[in-house]
Design a protein around this motif. Structure first.
Motif, short mmCIF file in Angstrom:
data_model
loop_
_atom_site.label_atom_id
_atom_site.label_comp_id
_atom_site.label_asym_id
_atom_site.label_seq_id
_atom_site.Cartn_x
_atom_site.Cartn_y
_atom_site.Cartn_z
N GLU A 101 19.66 73.65 53.88
CA GLU A 101 19.92 72.26 53.53
C GLU A 101 20.11 72.10 52.02
OE1 GLU A 101 17.19 68.60 54.25
OE2 GLU A 101 17.53 69.54 56.21
N GLN A 102 19.26 72.78 51.25
CA GLN A 102 19.36 72.71 49.80
C GLN A 102 20.67 73.34 49.32
OE1 GLN A 102 15.74 74.67 48.68
NE2 GLN A 102 14.57 72.76 48.61
N GLU A 103 21.08 74.44 49.95
CA GLU A 103 22.33 75.09 49.57
C GLU A 103 23.52 74.18 49.84
OE1 GLU A 103 22.37 78.82 51.66
OE2 GLU A 103 20.93 79.74 50.28
N ILE A 104 23.49 73.48 50.98
CA ILE A 104 24.57 72.55 51.29
C ILE A 104 24.60 71.43 50.27
CG2 ILE A 104 25.30 70.79 52.98
CD1 ILE A 104 24.26 72.75 55.16
N GLU A 105 23.42 70.91 49.91
CA GLU A 105 23.36 69.84 48.91
C GLU A 105 23.86 70.33 47.55
OE1 GLU A 105 20.29 66.54 47.08
OE2 GLU A 105 19.69 67.73 48.80
N ILE A 106 23.50 71.56 47.19
CA ILE A 106 23.97 72.13 45.92
C ILE A 106 25.49 72.26 45.92
CG2 ILE A 106 24.01 74.25 44.54
CD1 ILE A 106 21.00 74.54 45.24
N GLU A 107 26.05 72.72 47.04
CA GLU A 107 27.51 72.84 47.15
C GLU A 107 28.17 71.47 46.99
OE1 GLU A 107 28.61 74.80 50.79
OE2 GLU A 107 27.43 76.58 50.28
N HIS A 108 27.59 70.47 47.65
CA HIS A 108 28.13 69.12 47.57
C HIS A 108 28.07 68.60 46.13
CE1 HIS A 108 29.05 64.98 48.59
NE2 HIS A 108 27.95 64.60 47.97
N LEU A 109 26.94 68.80 45.48
CA LEU A 109 26.79 68.33 44.10
C LEU A 109 27.72 69.08 43.15
CD1 LEU A 109 22.91 67.90 43.94
CD2 LEU A 109 24.63 66.10 44.01
N THR A 110 27.95 70.36 43.41
CA THR A 110 28.87 71.14 42.59
C THR A 110 30.29 70.61 42.73
OG1 THR A 110 27.47 73.10 42.82
CG2 THR A 110 29.74 73.47 42.15
N GLU A 111 30.69 70.32 43.96
CA GLU A 111 32.02 69.75 44.19
C GLU A 111 32.15 68.39 43.51
OE1 GLU A 111 32.62 69.54 48.43
OE2 GLU A 111 32.56 71.71 48.65
N GLN A 112 31.11 67.58 43.63
CA GLN A 112 31.11 66.26 43.00
C GLN A 112 31.21 66.40 41.48
OE1 GLN A 112 27.54 64.03 43.84
NE2 GLN A 112 28.73 62.22 44.36
N ASN A 113 30.49 67.36 40.93
CA ASN A 113 30.52 67.61 39.49
C ASN A 113 31.91 68.04 39.04
OD1 ASN A 113 29.17 67.88 36.90
ND2 ASN A 113 29.50 70.08 37.15
N ASN A 114 32.56 68.89 39.81
CA ASN A 114 33.91 69.34 39.47
C ASN A 114 34.89 68.18 39.45
OD1 ASN A 114 32.99 71.96 39.28
ND2 ASN A 114 33.65 72.54 41.32
N VAL A 115 34.76 67.29 40.42
CA VAL A 115 35.64 66.11 40.46
C VAL A 115 35.40 65.24 39.22
CG1 VAL A 115 36.09 63.95 41.69
CG2 VAL A 115 35.89 66.09 42.97
N LEU A 116 34.14 65.03 38.90
CA LEU A 116 33.82 64.20 37.74
C LEU A 116 34.29 64.85 36.43
CD1 LEU A 116 30.25 62.97 38.75
CD2 LEU A 116 32.37 61.65 38.70
N GLU A 117 34.18 66.16 36.32
CA GLU A 117 34.67 66.85 35.13
C GLU A 117 36.18 66.68 34.99
OE1 GLU A 117 33.45 70.95 35.14
OE2 GLU A 117 31.40 70.46 34.60
N THR A 118 36.90 66.76 36.11
CA THR A 118 38.34 66.56 36.09
C THR A 118 38.69 65.15 35.61
OG1 THR A 118 38.60 68.13 37.91
CG2 THR A 118 40.43 66.62 37.51
N ILE A 119 37.94 64.16 36.10
CA ILE A 119 38.18 62.78 35.68
C ILE A 119 37.92 62.63 34.19
CG2 ILE A 119 37.30 60.41 35.88
CD1 ILE A 119 36.83 61.07 38.89
#
Length: 75
Positions: free
Chosen positions: A25-43
């Motif tokens: 569950e933590q790994e899935i959440e980390i993956e989700h947060l990493t993807e979210q971070n990448n999107v925000l960095e692009t913005i």
């Protein structure tokens, strides 16, 4: 009735399964947060580029106004 050792082994197996599930569950959440971070960095990168472009345009416009003003003063 099950022996204390069997009860302990069963409890240990349940704890291990719970730990594995929590880790997954933590790994899935980390993956989700990493993807979210990448999107925000692009913005942020896009917005910084827009800001830099605006600053360059503003500076160019200011220089153009100064050049026009200095030409008028020379005449």
């Amino acid at each position: 009735m099950a022996s204390p050792k069997k009860k302990w082994l069963r409890m240990k197996a349940l704890e291990d399964a719970a730990n594995i599930a929590e880790t997954e569950e933590q790994e899935i959440e980390i993956e989700h947060l990493t993807e979210q971070n990448n999107v925000l960095e692009t913005i942020v990168i896009k917005e910084e580029a827009k800001l830099a472009s605006t600053k360059i345009k503003t500076k160019a416009n200011k220089n153009n106004r100064n050049n026009k003003t200095s030409r008028k003063k020379k005449r």
